[in-house]
Scaffold this motif. Sequence first.
Motif, PDB file in Angstrom:
ATOM      1  N   LEU A 296       0.868  -1.228  -0.049  1.00 31.88           N
ATOM      2  CA  LEU A 296       0.074  -0.143   0.036  1.00 31.88           C
ATOM      3  C   LEU A 296       0.885   1.203   0.038  1.00 31.88           C
ATOM      4  CD1 LEU A 296      -2.523  -1.230   2.562  1.00 31.88           C
ATOM      5  CD2 LEU A 296      -3.248  -0.794   0.329  1.00 31.88           C
ATOM      6  N   TRP A 297       1.915   1.149   0.612  1.00 33.06           N
ATOM      7  CA  TRP A 297       2.769   2.420   0.808  1.00 33.06           C
ATOM      8  C   TRP A 297       3.154   2.798  -0.539  1.00 33.06           C
ATOM      9  CZ3 TRP A 297       8.602   1.766   3.009  1.00 33.06           C
ATOM     10  CH2 TRP A 297       9.069   2.759   3.160  1.00 33.06           C
ATOM     11  N   HIS A 298       3.512   1.782  -1.286  1.00 35.82           N
ATOM     12  CA  HIS A 298       3.968   2.323  -2.761  1.00 35.82           C
ATOM     13  C   HIS A 298       2.968   2.087  -3.967  1.00 35.82           C
ATOM     14  CE1 HIS A 298       8.199   2.698  -1.500  1.00 35.82           C
ATOM     15  NE2 HIS A 298       8.028   1.683  -0.819  1.00 35.82           N
ATOM     16  N   GLY A 299       1.913   2.073  -3.344  1.00 35.97           N
ATOM     17  CA  GLY A 299       0.570   1.973  -4.500  1.00 35.97           C
ATOM     18  C   GLY A 299       0.354   0.825  -5.023  1.00 35.97           C
ATOM     19  N   TYR A 300       0.806  -0.292  -4.730  1.00 35.00           N
ATOM     20  CA  TYR A 300       0.686  -1.517  -5.575  1.00 35.00           C
ATOM     21  C   TYR A 300      -0.718  -2.307  -5.044  1.00 35.00           C
ATOM     22  CZ  TYR A 300       5.279  -0.777  -7.531  1.00 35.00           C
ATOM     23  OH  TYR A 300       6.669  -0.200  -7.807  1.00 35.00           O
ATOM     24  N   GLU A 301      -1.679  -1.747  -5.917  1.00 32.73           N
ATOM     25  CA  GLU A 301      -2.783  -2.226  -5.395  1.00 32.73           C
ATOM     26  C   GLU A 301      -3.286  -3.913  -5.761  1.00 32.73           C
ATOM     27  OE1 GLU A 301      -6.076  -0.039  -6.937  1.00 32.73           O
ATOM     28  OE2 GLU A 301      -4.964   1.639  -7.455  1.00 32.73           O
ATOM     29  N   GLU A 302      -2.606  -4.436  -6.835  1.00 31.06           N
ATOM     30  CA  GLU A 302      -2.821  -5.785  -7.071  1.00 31.06           C
ATOM     31  C   GLU A 302      -2.011  -6.653  -5.990  1.00 31.06           C
ATOM     32  OE1 GLU A 302      -2.226  -8.975 -10.701  1.00 31.06           O
ATOM     33  OE2 GLU A 302      -1.284  -6.832 -11.188  1.00 31.06           O
ATOM     34  N   CYS A 303      -0.897  -6.237  -5.597  1.00 33.47           N
ATOM     35  CA  CYS A 303       0.048  -6.896  -4.622  1.00 33.47           C
ATOM     36  C   CYS A 303      -0.968  -6.932  -3.423  1.00 33.47           C
ATOM     37  CB  CYS A 303       1.353  -6.288  -4.327  1.00 33.47           C
ATOM     38  SG  CYS A 303       2.182  -6.569  -5.732  1.00 33.47           S
ATOM     39  N   ALA A 304      -1.568  -5.536  -3.047  1.00 30.43           N
ATOM     40  CA  ALA A 304      -2.221  -5.744  -1.716  1.00 30.43           C
ATOM     41  C   ALA A 304      -3.467  -6.632  -1.904  1.00 30.43           C
ATOM     42  CB  ALA A 304      -2.977  -4.066  -1.719  1.00 30.43           C
ATOM     43  N   ARG A 305      -3.963  -6.596  -3.029  1.00 28.34           N
ATOM     44  CA  ARG A 305      -5.349  -7.709  -3.000  1.00 28.34           C
ATOM     45  C   ARG A 305      -4.970  -8.945  -2.900  1.00 28.34           C
ATOM     46  NH1 ARG A 305      -9.512  -4.671  -4.283  1.00 28.34           N
ATOM     47  NH2 ARG A 305      -9.701  -2.694  -5.017  1.00 28.34           N
ATOM     48  N   ILE A 306      -3.787  -9.375  -3.648  1.00 23.06           N
ATOM     49  CA  ILE A 306      -3.436 -10.924  -3.461  1.00 23.06           C
ATOM     50  C   ILE A 306      -3.108 -11.138  -1.897  1.00 23.06           C
ATOM     51  CG2 ILE A 306      -1.342 -12.261  -3.976  1.00 23.06           C
ATOM     52  CD1 ILE A 306      -1.184 -10.706  -6.711  1.00 23.06           C
ATOM     53  N   LEU A 307      -2.467 -10.196  -1.283  1.00 26.57           N
ATOM     54  CA  LEU A 307      -2.269 -10.467   0.233  1.00 26.57           C
ATOM     55  C   LEU A 307      -3.526 -10.510   0.938  1.00 26.57           C
ATOM     56  CD1 LEU A 307       0.783  -7.962   0.426  1.00 26.57           C
ATOM     57  CD2 LEU A 307       0.876 -10.444   0.943  1.00 26.57           C
ATOM     58  N   LEU A 308      -4.607  -9.666   0.683  1.00 25.69           N
ATOM     59  CA  LEU A 308      -6.035  -9.561   1.398  1.00 25.69           C
ATOM     60  C   LEU A 308      -6.839 -11.125   1.012  1.00 25.69           C
ATOM     61  CD1 LEU A 308      -6.844  -6.077   1.210  1.00 25.69           C
ATOM     62  CD2 LEU A 308      -6.150  -7.364   3.406  1.00 25.69           C
ATOM     63  N   ASP A 309      -6.553 -11.350  -0.145  1.00 25.65           N
ATOM     64  CA  ASP A 309      -7.342 -12.675  -0.663  1.00 25.65           C
ATOM     65  C   ASP A 309      -6.800 -13.886   0.301  1.00 25.65           C
ATOM     66  OD1 ASP A 309      -9.116 -11.112  -2.042  1.00 25.65           O
ATOM     67  OD2 ASP A 309      -8.092 -11.671  -3.880  1.00 25.65           O
ATOM     68  N   ALA A 310      -5.309 -13.674   0.319  1.00 26.79           N
ATOM     69  CA  ALA A 310      -4.660 -14.926   1.030  1.00 26.79           C
ATOM     70  C   ALA A 310      -4.601 -14.858   2.489  1.00 26.79           C
ATOM     71  CB  ALA A 310      -3.012 -14.882   0.662  1.00 26.79           C
ATOM     72  N   GLY A 311      -5.257 -13.903   2.886  1.00 24.36           N
ATOM     73  CA  GLY A 311      -5.528 -14.005   4.389  1.00 24.36           C
ATOM     74  C   GLY A 311      -4.664 -12.892   5.327  1.00 24.36           C
ATOM     75  N   ALA A 312      -3.766 -12.225   4.614  1.00 21.15           N
ATOM     76  CA  ALA A 312      -2.946 -11.296   5.446  1.00 21.15           C
ATOM     77  C   ALA A 312      -3.700 -10.436   6.452  1.00 21.15           C
ATOM     78  CB  ALA A 312      -2.432 -10.356   4.400  1.00 21.15           C
ATOM     79  N   ARG A 313      -3.128 -10.158   7.419  1.00 22.61           N
ATOM     80  CA  ARG A 313      -3.981  -9.116   8.572  1.00 22.61           C
ATOM     81  C   ARG A 313      -3.840  -8.107   8.292  1.00 22.61           C
ATOM     82  NH1 ARG A 313      -1.347 -11.021  14.412  1.00 22.61           N
ATOM     83  NH2 ARG A 313      -2.685  -9.362  15.106  1.00 22.61           N
ATOM     84  N   HIS A 314      -4.996  -7.349   8.649  1.00 25.08           N
ATOM     85  CA  HIS A 314      -4.885  -5.728   8.461  1.00 25.08           C
ATOM     86  C   HIS A 314      -4.910  -5.110   9.632  1.00 25.08           C
ATOM     87  CE1 HIS A 314      -8.941  -5.776   9.397  1.00 25.08           C
ATOM     88  NE2 HIS A 314      -9.268  -7.029   8.830  1.00 25.08           N
ATOM     89  N   ASP A 315      -4.727  -5.679  10.894  1.00 24.31           N
ATOM     90  CA  ASP A 315      -4.685  -5.020  11.969  1.00 24.31           C
ATOM     91  C   ASP A 315      -3.586  -4.777  12.773  1.00 24.31           C
ATOM     92  OD1 ASP A 315      -4.307  -7.742  12.588  1.00 24.31           O
ATOM     93  OD2 ASP A 315      -5.633  -7.890  14.352  1.00 24.31           O
ATOM     94  N   LEU A 316      -2.302  -5.187  12.040  1.00 20.37           N
ATOM     95  CA  LEU A 316      -1.077  -4.935  12.825  1.00 20.37           C
ATOM     96  C   LEU A 316      -0.662  -3.288  12.669  1.00 20.37           C
ATOM     97  CD1 LEU A 316       0.738  -8.244  11.568  1.00 20.37           C
ATOM     98  CD2 LEU A 316       0.007  -7.605  13.959  1.00 20.37           C
ATOM     99  N   VAL A 317       0.084  -2.788  13.402  1.00 21.50           N
ATOM    100  CA  VAL A 317       0.748  -1.523  13.350  1.00 21.50           C
ATOM    101  C   VAL A 317       2.040  -1.662  13.054  1.00 21.50           C
ATOM    102  CG1 VAL A 317      -1.325  -0.499  14.621  1.00 21.50           C
ATOM    103  CG2 VAL A 317       0.922  -1.123  15.706  1.00 21.50           C
ATOM    104  N   GLY A 318       2.785  -0.460  12.308  1.00 24.63           N
ATOM    105  CA  GLY A 318       3.979  -0.226  11.945  1.00 24.63           C
ATOM    106  C   GLY A 318       4.624   0.543  13.265  1.00 24.63           C
ATOM    107  N   HIS A 319       5.833   0.623  13.267  1.00 25.71           N
ATOM    108  CA  HIS A 319       6.291   1.673  14.304  1.00 25.71           C
ATOM    109  C   HIS A 319       5.992   2.932  14.311  1.00 25.71           C
ATOM    110  CE1 HIS A 319      10.061  -1.552  13.789  1.00 25.71           C
ATOM    111  NE2 HIS A 319       9.071  -2.021  14.527  1.00 25.71           N
ATOM    112  N   ASP A 320       5.307   3.483  13.226  1.00 22.27           N
ATOM    113  CA  ASP A 320       4.805   4.833  12.945  1.00 22.27           C
ATOM    114  C   ASP A 320       3.194   4.794  13.677  1.00 22.27           C
ATOM    115  OD1 ASP A 320       3.558   3.515  10.924  1.00 22.27           O
ATOM    116  OD2 ASP A 320       4.580   4.806   9.474  1.00 22.27           O
TER     117      ASP A 320
END
Length: 345
Positions: A296-320
């Motif tokens: 998402l940081w670099h705007g690669y939507e297709e990569c992001a969707r592949i990750l979400l479809d595979a079950g990637a978590r979206h509730d983890l926070v970065g150091h920021d």
Amino acid sequence: MTDPSHREFLTAVHRGDAESVKRLLPRGANPGAREESSGLTALMIAAGRGDAPLVRLLLDAGADLHTADSRGGATALHKAVQGGDPATVRILLEAGAFVDSVAATTGHTPLMDALWYKWPEVAAVLLERGAGLNLSTHYGFSMREHFEYELKVNTRGKDELLAAERLLAARTAADSATAEAQQLMAAVVTGEIGTVQRLLAEGAEVDARYPVVNGFNDAHTPLLVACRDGHREIARELLGAGADVNATEPTFGAVPLHKAVYNGHAAITALLVAAPGIDLDFQGITNGYTPLHDALWHGYEECARILLDAGARHDLVGHDGKLPADIAREGLGADHPLTRVLTTR
């Protein structure tokens, strides 16, 4: 006003009085205590004295080996190196001290200090652990230039400097030989799929790491490089040969999945998320970002969707403190479909 128990604890550390340290720790003494006058922590004091047993005791009690001193910005490893005790240096490295820690004021690495203080045995330990040979100080000297300067201006300890010079030459030669022998990595870098297939069939080590030469491939496995550089078919061959799908590289603490999404390689991302044992949510050491953050940081939507479809978590926070949804909102906009998906999950 300084707490008397604080002074007592630091005095015991200065004296190498392990028994008193053992007695004071359970009573609330802070293993990370810092001496105001010097800016050194208890661990730095013990490390500088070359007191290996006390260093181990403080580490076991929770002392932070990554903390820098408040005056020079050096770490406990720098202090151990200056003290010249190889055993103390080894203990800190085994505990996770970064071999190329940089002092904030000088830019010195521990290896530079080992050469400066003329401790060839300490330099040997650091070189064994992959200390970088091509780093520079903050005042413009490369490590090699710094060492050449020391050879010219020092009249004492010449034998120790010459012994260190031999160690540097041996390490340089070993790095060159290792790099030349890694034909698999060379084929991955140039994208030669046929050569990769042949070398794997011949038994090439699939997870061999490149030597540390202060370059782009330092300590990388072939899979990390293939995923970074977009060589999908090579990545497939490496995975088929048993490559570690969660191997990390030391600079950013990234895994192959980070490398793929950071550079927008959607096909490789799809290949990786299907690999057995893949960690979809590995957080890098530099910023705590998961692969989803990076995509998402670099705007690669297709990569992001592949990750979400595979079950990637979206509730983890970065150091920021940012969630993937925050990154999406900043980069793609609040009304973007992907932002809405992340916000409503």
